[in-house]
Design a protein around this motif. Structure first.
Motif, PDB file in Angstrom:
ATOM      1  N   ILE A 172      34.836 -28.724  -8.154  1.00 57.21           N
ATOM      2  CA  ILE A 172      33.205 -28.385  -7.893  1.00 57.21           C
ATOM      3  C   ILE A 172      32.607 -28.641  -9.794  1.00 57.21           C
ATOM      4  O   ILE A 172      32.545 -29.457  -9.920  1.00 57.21           O
ATOM      5  N   LEU A 173      33.775 -27.572 -10.319  1.00 56.89           N
ATOM      6  CA  LEU A 173      32.973 -26.862 -11.619  1.00 56.89           C
ATOM      7  C   LEU A 173      33.696 -28.250 -12.222  1.00 56.89           C
ATOM      8  O   LEU A 173      33.165 -28.891 -13.213  1.00 56.89           O
ATOM      9  N   GLU A 174      35.154 -29.012 -12.189  1.00 56.33           N
ATOM     10  CA  GLU A 174      35.527 -30.052 -12.543  1.00 56.33           C
ATOM     11  C   GLU A 174      34.789 -31.284 -12.043  1.00 56.33           C
ATOM     12  O   GLU A 174      35.138 -32.470 -13.217  1.00 56.33           O
ATOM     13  N   GLN A 175      34.070 -31.500 -11.000  1.00 58.19           N
ATOM     14  CA  GLN A 175      33.425 -32.951 -10.648  1.00 58.19           C
ATOM     15  C   GLN A 175      32.532 -32.878 -11.491  1.00 58.19           C
ATOM     16  O   GLN A 175      32.074 -34.448 -12.091  1.00 58.19           O
ATOM     17  N   LEU A 176      31.688 -31.609 -11.913  1.00 56.36           N
ATOM     18  CA  LEU A 176      30.404 -31.713 -12.607  1.00 56.36           C
ATOM     19  C   LEU A 176      30.715 -32.724 -14.154  1.00 56.36           C
ATOM     20  O   LEU A 176      29.127 -32.410 -14.530  1.00 56.36           O
ATOM     21  N   LEU A 177      31.708 -31.863 -14.270  1.00 57.69           N
ATOM     22  CA  LEU A 177      32.333 -32.630 -15.949  1.00 57.69           C
ATOM     23  C   LEU A 177      31.653 -34.108 -15.836  1.00 57.69           C
ATOM     24  O   LEU A 177      31.918 -34.447 -17.378  1.00 57.69           O
TER      25      LEU A 177
END
Length: 487
Positions: free
Chosen positions: A481-486
């Protein structure tokens, strides 16, 4: 093949019908697994009674039945051994069947509400680094030196324990570190094992769905130490109000560890940062990669055990400085936007409070602390409002969600948690039933430098709903999720 009379050694027998000179193949307490010439032990469980399956076991080929009440009809050619306690009988029979492997290595048991997995796993790590062949019986996994097996219970059944201990002996393992749960002690799974030492970590609100009172929960833990032999050691956290209770009747060598009290093994926290701890242990300083006061206690227990088992104290400190955190225990990842996500197994009020206090001790307060927390279904319901209260008191924002709802409705569990939220904290709390959506929302709410705690499931890679386990890994999900938010 083993002879029945040999594996009945030390079993409290009430009566025998038939011959004990017969050769037997395997031991089973699950009638579905019985084959020709096996022994069936009828265990009275919380859900089913093995005595109801004696006829089925005989039909599948059982030559011997171990029970505490004889069936109305006895089958010719079958040996019936009536015993005082079938759980106890299973423990001794399993140990005898596998040649009492616990006497052939140095077995250390760890019990208490919190810290068992961390201490057992880190002891395994430390002794491996020291050059020994080591075994591990833990909630996370079972290790026969470097050969890994999946764990299904904190403390497996007596047959499984002795099977793996025997494998360890065959593999040349010298030391084994084992989690010992209150369920395992109460059900006599550890009764016939020879422990070189025992550790008590702490005692707080847990498993009151199984134990009717906290006093019984405490006394069951204490009974583990009562059964230690004179050649064993008992190492207890004397800062815990129940620490001294554990030592009251033990014949073992009595030892203590503490951060606050006088003890045989004493530590001070000199620095507590997100990158690790600087500790002063029995007068010597050591930097470790683990975080928080609760880990200072865990490391002190590890230090005490290692010294008692003969490793030089300065060498223990050197090895402690190399230890890595255990899966699902304060594991953290930092995103490219400087959001820190922490995954922890905290599933009791005490554990949740410890983790949140640890985070609050090392944060600057210029960032938000967002906590995602739920409670398991079909487990102790009294802790639900308590955990929600702790989360909302010690966090800036809280998302209450599902954990392993099992056979309960997650919405009902969440409603029980919400009852514990104090009026002044209502605005901090948000309820999202779907755990994936809850984690995603926490990530969306987080700003650079904020901290997200995802509590409750830790190392587990599944979510149990209505008897079905669905793939669900908190750490894997929050990273994605944190990677997708980038993007």
């Amino acid at each position: 093949m083993s002879v029945l009379k040999d594996i009945l050694y030390k079993v409290a027998i009430e009566s025998v019908t038939g011959s004990t000179e017969i050769e037997i193949n395997q031991l089973h307490f699950d009638s579905r697994k019985v084959e020709k010439n096996d022994v069936f032990i009828a265990i009275r469980g919380t859900i089913a009674d093995g005595h109801d399956f004696i006829e089925k076991a005989i039909g599948l080929g059982a030559s011997t039945v171990i029970c505490d009440t004889l069936p109305d009809t006895l089958v010719n050619g079958v040996t019936y051994v009536c015993v005082k306690d079938t759980n106890s009988a299973l423990a001794f029979m399993a140990a005898n069947f596998f040649g009492n492997p616990s006497k052939k290595l140095q077995l250390v048991g760890i019990t208490g509400t919190n810290g068992k997995t961390t201490i057992a796993s880190l002891l395994y790590q430390l002794f491996k680094k020291a050059g020994f062949k080591v075994g591990l019986l833990s909630t996370v996994k079972i290790l026969v030196d470097e050969l890994e097996y999946k764990a299904t219970h904190t403390t497996p059944d007596s047959i499984t324990i002795n099977h793996y201990l025997n494998e360890m002996v065959d593999a040349g393992v010298e030391y084994c570190f084992m989690e010992v749960s209150s369920h395992g002690i109460h059900q006599k799974r550890t009764e016939a094992l020879h422990f070189r030492g025992g550790i008590f970590t702490n005692l707080s609100h847990d498993h009151l769905d199984y134990h009717p009172t906290f006093a019984e929960y405490r006394d069951v833990k204490k009974s583990f130490f009562d059964h230690l032999s004179v050649d064993a050691f008992a190492l207890t956290n004397i800062d815990d109000k129940n620490g001294q209770v554990m030592l009251q009747n033990t014949r073992a060598k009595k030892l203590t560890y503490a951060l606050k009290s006088y003890a045989d093994y004493k530590a001070q926290i000199l620095e507590n940062q997100l990158s690790g701890l600087l500790l002063k242990v029995n007068g010597n300083e050591v930097w470790v990669k683990l975080i928080g006061t609760f880990n200072a206690y865990n490391l002190l227990a590890i230090y005490g055990v290692s010294v008692e088992l003969g490793i030089d104290s300065l060498e223990v400190l050197r090895l402690m400085s190399e230890l890595e955190s255990v899966s699902g225990r304060f594991q953290y990842v930092v995103s490219n936007t400087s959001i820190t996500a922490i995954v922890d197994y905290a599933h009791t009020p005490d554990a949740l409070e410890n983790v949140l206090n640890t985070i609050n001790d090392v944060r600057t307060n210029n960032e938000q602390l967002i906590t995602v927390v739920g409670c398991g279904g079909n487990r102790d319901t009294a802790k639900r409002p308590v955990m929600a209260n702790i989360a909302t008191e010690l966090s800036d924002k809280v998302i209450i969600t599902s954990d392993n709802p099992r056979n309960e409705e997650p919405e009902a569990i969440i409603q029980e948690m919400e009852k514990g939220i104090q009026p002044q904290n209502f605005k901090k709390a948000l309820s999202i039933t779907d755990r994936l959506q809850a984690i995603k929302t926490a990530c969306q709410l987080a700003q650079p430098n904020d901290i997200i705690l995802i509590a409750g499931k830790g190392h587990e890679t599944y979510q149990e709903i209505k008897g079905i386990r669905h793939d669900f890994d908190d750490m894997k999900i929050v990273k994605e999720i944190l990677e997708q938010l980038l993007k």
